[in-house]
Every structure is written in C-alpha cells, then in structure tokens.
Design an enzyme around this catalytic site. Sequence first.
Site, PDB file in Angstrom:
ATOM      1  N   SER B 148       0.780  -1.084  -0.256  1.00  0.00           N
ATOM      2  CA  SER B 148       0.326   0.290   0.032  1.00  0.00           C
ATOM      3  C   SER B 148       0.549   1.114   0.077  1.00  0.00           C
ATOM      4  CB  SER B 148      -1.120   0.165   1.197  1.00  0.00           C
ATOM      5  OG  SER B 148      -1.898   0.894   0.755  1.00  0.00           O
ATOM      6  N   ASP B 224      -9.978  -5.455  -3.307  1.00  0.00           N
ATOM      7  CA  ASP B 224      -9.241  -5.018  -2.795  1.00  0.00           C
ATOM      8  C   ASP B 224     -10.214  -3.699  -2.123  1.00  0.00           C
ATOM      9  OD1 ASP B 224      -7.652  -2.468  -1.313  1.00  0.00           O
ATOM     10  OD2 ASP B 224      -5.861  -3.737  -1.935  1.00  0.00           O
ATOM     11  N   HIS B 257      -6.978  -5.955   0.799  1.00  0.00           N
ATOM     12  CA  HIS B 257      -6.370  -5.144   1.244  1.00  0.00           C
ATOM     13  C   HIS B 257      -5.643  -5.931   2.706  1.00  0.00           C
ATOM     14  CE1 HIS B 257      -3.731  -1.423   0.153  1.00  0.00           C
ATOM     15  NE2 HIS B 257      -3.797  -0.955   1.531  1.00  0.00           N
TER      16      HIS B 257
END
Lengths: 279, 279
Positions: B148, B224, B257
Amino acid sequence: MTIENLSSNKSFGGWHKQYRHRSEVLNCDMRFAIYLPPQAAGGEQVPVLYWLSGLTCTDENFMQKAGAQQVAAELGIAIVAPDTSPRGDAVADVEGYDLGQGAGFYVNATQDPWSRHYHMYDYVLEELPALVEALFPVSDKRAISGHSMGGHGALVLALRNPERFQSVSAFSPIANPVNCPWGQKAFTAYLGENGADWAEYDASLLMRHTTGKLPALVDQGEADNFLAEQLKPEALAAAAAASDYPLQLRRHEGYDHSYYFIASFIGEHLRFHAEHLGL
Amino acid sequence: MTIENLSSNKSFGGWHKQYRHRSEVLNCDMRFAIYLPPQAAGGEQVPVLYWLSGLTCTDENFMQKAGAQQVAAELGIAIVAPDTSPRGDAVADVEGYDLGQGAGFYVNATQDPWSRHYHMYDYVLEELPALVEALFPVSDKRAISGHSMGGHGALVLALRNPERFQSVSAFSPIANPVNCPWGQKAFTAYLGENGADWAEYDASLLMRHTTGKLPALVDQGEADNFLAEQLKPEALAAAAAASDYPLQLRRHEGYDHSYYFIASFIGEHLRFHAEHLGL
C-alpha cells in the site's frame, strides 16, 4: 440460531471468516473465526482443527500470527478459533489479564459470580462444534490444539473426551495448573476449594489414569519465560511415563512463549494431525 | 551511534529482533525490526529485503502477520522492517490515520511543520541500510518491497535508485499518488503545491522515463476496497507498457487489502527476489 458474518478474507485460496453468534451455554454473544481451505469450496467435507488460544487472546491472534493457513490449505484442514472467554458488559470480570474476560481457562465455573457465563469447557466441547458442523462443509473428524492456557484446554478436553477427537497437540501448555500460580488463581475463583474439582481440569493428573489414549504432540520452548513457574511440562512427561500415554514432548532450544515459536512449528502440528485425521 | 536491542525471538531457526536507535536524518528515536535467517549465524553475509509497511503500521505488522520468515529462513534472506514515519511527542502529527505519524509516505518533506522530521525517503535509502550493514552479517545486495503506502515507497525508491537494489516488488501499492486522495492529501502537506516535486514521488510517472530498469513484481487483489479510488495499478501498467519496463503485474480474484493477501503470496515474492539477489 442467529449467526452473523463479520468479515471474510481470501487466504491461500481458501477463506478466513469471523462470525458472531448467541451462545446458550455461555449466555452471551460470542465471536469465532474459521479458516476454510480451498477443498471445502468443492463440496468436500474437511476435518476441523480446533485451536484454543492463551491468556488475553481473542479469535484473531492465531489466525493473524500463526501462519497456519498455508499448510491447512495444502492439507485440506479447516481451523476453528473460538474466543478465550465469554465476553460483554454483562459478563463478570476483574482487573488483571489472568482471570475473567480473556482468561476463561476452558472450565465450567461453579462459583459466583463466574458460574453465570464461564462454561468454556462445554462451549468448546459441544456447542461450538455442533454449530460449525451444522453450518460449514466439515466432517465430524476433529483434532484439537492450543497455546499456553489454550494448550491446557486442548489437553484437558482431549484427555476427558478421547472419543471426540482423533489427535491432540499443544504449544507451551499450562500442563499442571493445580501446581502453578495461574492455575491456582483461576481454579480457586472458578471452581472453589475442592481439590477433586480441580483434578478434572489438570492434564498431568488426568493423563495418569485416562483410558482412551490419543496421539499427542507437545512443543515447549526452552527460553520460555513462563516455563519453570507456570508451565511444568515435566509433570506431563512424568504422567505419560506412568500411564504409557503416547505423548511426544519436544523441547526446543532458544524458543520463547511467543507466536514466533508457534509459527515455526505449526506446520509440523498440522501434518501430525492430518495423519491421524486420515488425510 | 547508540542502538538498543528491545526484543529477540527465535523464529524458524533464525532470529527476529527489534532495535531502537537515534536517527540523525529523522531527528528522533526510531524503532526497526530485522529477521536474521539461520545462515547469518554461520558467518555468511546474507542479502537484505527492505519491507515498507502501509498506513498505521509500525515495524511489527509485517513481522507478526506476513508469515515471511519460513521462506526467508529457507532462502537465506534477512528482512528489515522500518517504522512508517518519524515518531515521538516532539514530532508533528494531526488527527487521522493518513497524515503525520504512521503515514510518512517515504518522502522528504519540504513544508512546515513536517520538514523538521519527515525525511523517510533518505532514512530508508541511506541511513537505515548503512546502520544495518555496519551492525549485522549482511551483504550490500538489497531488494525492496512493501504494501500500500509502502508499496508506493518501494517502487519510488527503486525507480529513482536502481543502482541500490537488485529487484523491487509491491503488494497493492498506491501506484499513482498524484491522482488519488491519499496521495494528494499527503503530498500537499509534505511537499507543497509544486507538481514537479510531486512527480518525484509517483511510481507511475517515474516509470515512464526511468533509465535503470529493475525486475519488478506487483500483486493486486481484485476485492481490495481501495483499488479503484486509491491504488490505480492501471496507471502503473500503462507506464510500464510505454517505457518497456520489466514489470510483472498480477491481479488476484477475491483477495483484499489485508495481510491475509500478503501472506498468501509473500513466499513467491521472496523467491522472486532471491533469484535476482543471486541466491
């Protein structure tokens, strides 16, 4: 029966899911987690490993930190992780990490104020497996394992109910709770002063005279800060020797009480259980 | 140079250790974690994978949840996980998870009040590797990866400094931060309003005209929640196509995620890096 799905995460081709349900046995809402391996999506009924966590834990610690899902996915084993005690504002609690919420010790409490909710023994033995086996594509082949307080719980449940499980294992279990501070504090509060009641929840006492014998694997780190005062694997080893119990007790130089120890050997535990689950 | 060992846990035959040290670049005390595989204990100099975590993380998230240490131990790769920002009461911060402490975005801030401490780009590129290579039995072969915000950091550091790394990978990176809310908020605060300054920290812009090309692997989950608004891997794919960059971008149906996604594929990332680290 109401059950609510709280989260879903794809993991190694299978699914990690958290659920909330009303527990009749515990008289409160409970959360648990399940890992369903890829084989379960194909309609196959997979066996289940029940994992009992230690003091302060919830359903999340093992699922997030143990790294068990890779081997569970490979072998086709579901894993169910209950919480470590009843929970909620209405549930008795005290200050401190080793009694009350997060510290159910997998017993059926008989003493006020604990007896209203603290029946984790019955919850893990009966209510939770019935729920899991009704809702998910799992078989009635069960194994059980756990860490520290949960290692104690796994050994006690398996020793008292060998017909319910194919195999048992533990990491760093509280192996002789009647003789250590954690166990004495919890058993006094939950069970009162009667030593015969305590003996029903002590793996080293139970192993001396159990009749049904399950394959058992216990791993203990030699650098575990709690080893001498709280865990006492030597009592379990002595009981196994006295009753010729099929216990494999391994000691590992340098490993401590953390999830890094569990992660390092959980794959071997899963393969041990797979062998006895007929996989 | 003062450095303090905060914890040590044996893990897969190697050691997970946390350290605190004074960072000159960040002007505060910092904590980082290192995993040293068993090969490092034998005097062998092992290569290092630098792992950059995402928003809200510390050095602990990856080490506890990614399950990377089994494969790192097998291959003989050390892993270093820095914190995600400068820390401490004297360090500027604001409410919210996406700016300030825990959200350094791996840039060198130029704007008040951030410029006094927020130089994570220089810290990860220079100061931390110099410290690690002085203190531990590691070689100067380096790979870099992250998740991320940390995937953004890994790509930017590798694209701007291809001579420093052998390979780069990322999970769910913020691939085009100048065009997403997280990036726009952070870059406005840390870098001001000048678009040319922003472009130096945007992987999709950098990849269009970089000269040194490193093997690059990026994994993205299709489930995600941040995919469309914040991550924008399609911008990175377009940049790679335009510049003939050796990017392998993989999309995975059903994955989100979380660290369950990272755990599912971190072994493949470590093997990818091992190949380019000469293992």
